[in-house]
Write a protein that holds these residues in place. Structure first.
Motif, PDB file in Angstrom:
ATOM      1  N   ILE A   3       0.873  -1.185   0.000  1.00 58.97           N
ATOM      2  CA  ILE A   3       0.000   0.000   0.000  1.00 58.97           C
ATOM      3  C   ILE A   3       0.905   1.229   0.000  1.00 58.97           C
ATOM      4  O   ILE A   3       1.832   1.326   0.817  1.00 58.97           O
ATOM      5  CB  ILE A   3      -0.904   0.054   1.249  1.00 58.97           C
ATOM      6  N   LYS A   4       0.645   2.163  -0.921  1.00 61.81           N
ATOM      7  CA  LYS A   4       1.416   3.415  -0.938  1.00 61.81           C
ATOM      8  C   LYS A   4       0.473   4.540  -0.556  1.00 61.81           C
ATOM      9  O   LYS A   4      -0.626   4.643  -1.116  1.00 61.81           O
ATOM     10  CB  LYS A   4       2.008   3.657  -2.326  1.00 61.81           C
ATOM     11  N   TYR A   5       0.894   5.362   0.382  1.00 60.15           N
ATOM     12  CA  TYR A   5       0.056   6.462   0.864  1.00 60.15           C
ATOM     13  C   TYR A   5       0.430   7.744   0.152  1.00 60.15           C
ATOM     14  O   TYR A   5       1.619   8.011  -0.069  1.00 60.15           O
ATOM     15  CB  TYR A   5       0.229   6.625   2.379  1.00 60.15           C
ATOM     16  N   ASN A   6      -0.600   8.545  -0.184  1.00 63.31           N
ATOM     17  CA  ASN A   6      -0.334   9.846  -0.816  1.00 63.31           C
ATOM     18  C   ASN A   6       0.581   9.707  -2.028  1.00 63.31           C
ATOM     19  O   ASN A   6       1.517  10.486  -2.192  1.00 63.31           O
ATOM     20  CB  ASN A   6       0.344  10.764   0.199  1.00 63.31           C
ATOM     21  N   GLU A   7       0.301   8.710  -2.821  1.00 61.56           N
ATOM     22  CA  GLU A   7       1.213   8.339  -3.913  1.00 61.56           C
ATOM     23  C   GLU A   7       0.877   9.115  -5.192  1.00 61.56           C
ATOM     24  O   GLU A   7      -0.255   9.052  -5.684  1.00 61.56           O
ATOM     25  CB  GLU A   7       1.089   6.824  -4.157  1.00 61.56           C
TER      26      GLU A   7
END
Ligand code: FAD
Length: 277
Positions: A3-7
């Motif tokens: 999961i990548k946040y603010n990607e």
């Protein structure tokens, strides 16, 4: 699951444009994909990002990337591909197994899910010619669809909002060396004609019936037209390219200007092929 946040979506689209997604999720199996769809019912789906224009301000939503859900299996002449398999991998798989019918697709830089949704095609071939069934997720249910309602760069999935999970294609026996030779010929033609040296999302507009969009755009003197860092390619007027640092609003403004000029010159309305995410 990754999961990548603010990607930034610019890292995940071939246009290299787009602000951040709240979360970008990468399910790796069918079970994980289904769980993610159930947990995030409002999420947007992203394949290879080769047909989308993502907004500069990003999306305040979860986005599910299909890319790591990509297994391919073979049963006789039938190939079943998870939605995140790329067309290049699928076309190579078919060639290695002496199966013909996907030569046209080997140079289209998308996933099978994205390609079925828009009935991608080239050189006289299109997905509709080989797809025999599609497994979809819709409102908590998994269904098998036999009739995808394909037409030019369109299918039922554009309107239904169903998520394509996997696709079964029926191919025909062929000779590996001949299949590879045809793929190479199509890819050579692509390199000769298309501005592959710049980021783009392929053809910006659909072909109006009986016409070629690129020809109409060229005739309306739009070749080379530029707004910000977005340009109507000088090599192929059907493509808008990112010269480096183009924004989604540059592309939108350029598409609007091109449509206006083509309409003034030919009376024809251009319909975007690129999807706004
Ligand atoms: C250089 C270049 C050349 C190209 N040449 C061609 C060509 O010859 N012919 C052609 O038809 N296209 C071409 N394209 C456009 C593009 O590659 C195709 O449309 C491709 O099929 C899009 O797949 P994708 O995975 O990138 O979809 P994306 O761009 O990721 O998504 C496109 C749309 O499909 C939706 N979507 C993606 N996956 C799913 C899924 N599993 N279920 C439901 N919806 C989904 C997305 O939400 C979005 O609305 C080209 C693009 C480039 C950059």
């Amino acid at each position: 699951m990754l999961i990548k946040y603010n990607e930034p979506l610019a890292n995940h689209t071939t246009f290299k444009i787009g602000g951040p997604a709240r979360r970008l999720l990468f399910p790796e199996s069918r079970a994980e994909f289904l769980d993610t769809l159930r947990d995030c019912p409002d999420a947007l789906i992203l394949g290879k990002g080769s047909n989308v224009l993502a907004p500069d301000g990003g999306v305040d939503k979860d986005v599910i990337s299909t890319l790591l859900y990509n297994e391919i299996t073979l049963d006789g002449n039938a190939v079943t591909a998870a939605c995140g398999a790329t067309l290049a991998t699928l076309a190579n798989f078919a060639a290695e197994n002496s199966l013909s019918g996907l030569e046209f697709a080997s140079g289209i830089p998308g996933t099978v899910g994205g390609a079925v949704r828009m009935n991608a095609g080239a050189y006289g071939g299109e997905m509709s010619q080989t797809v025999s069934s599609v497994e979809v997720y819709s409102k908590g249910e998994v269904l098998t669809v036999a009739d995808s309602g394909f037409s030019y760069r369109h299918s039922r999935y554009v309107d239904s909002g169903e998520v394509i999970l996997s696709v079964t294609l029926t191919l025909t026996p062929g000779v590996t060396s001949e299949i590879i030779a045809l793929q190479q010929e199509y890819n050579r033609r692509r390199r000769d004609k298309q501005p592959l040296e710049y980021p783009s999302a392929g053809s910006s507009f659909k072909r109006p019936q009986g016409h070629y969009a690129a020809e109409l755009i060229d005739r309306a003197a739009c070749k080379g037209l530029q707004i910000g860092k977005a340009q109507v390619s000088e090599k192929h007027a059907g493509f808008i390219v990112n010269l480096g640092g183009a924004s989604a609003s540059d592309v939108e403004a350029l598409m609007a200007l091109v449509s206006e000029r083509v309409f003034e010159q030919s009376g024809l309305v251009l319909e975007p092929e690129v999807v706004r995410l």
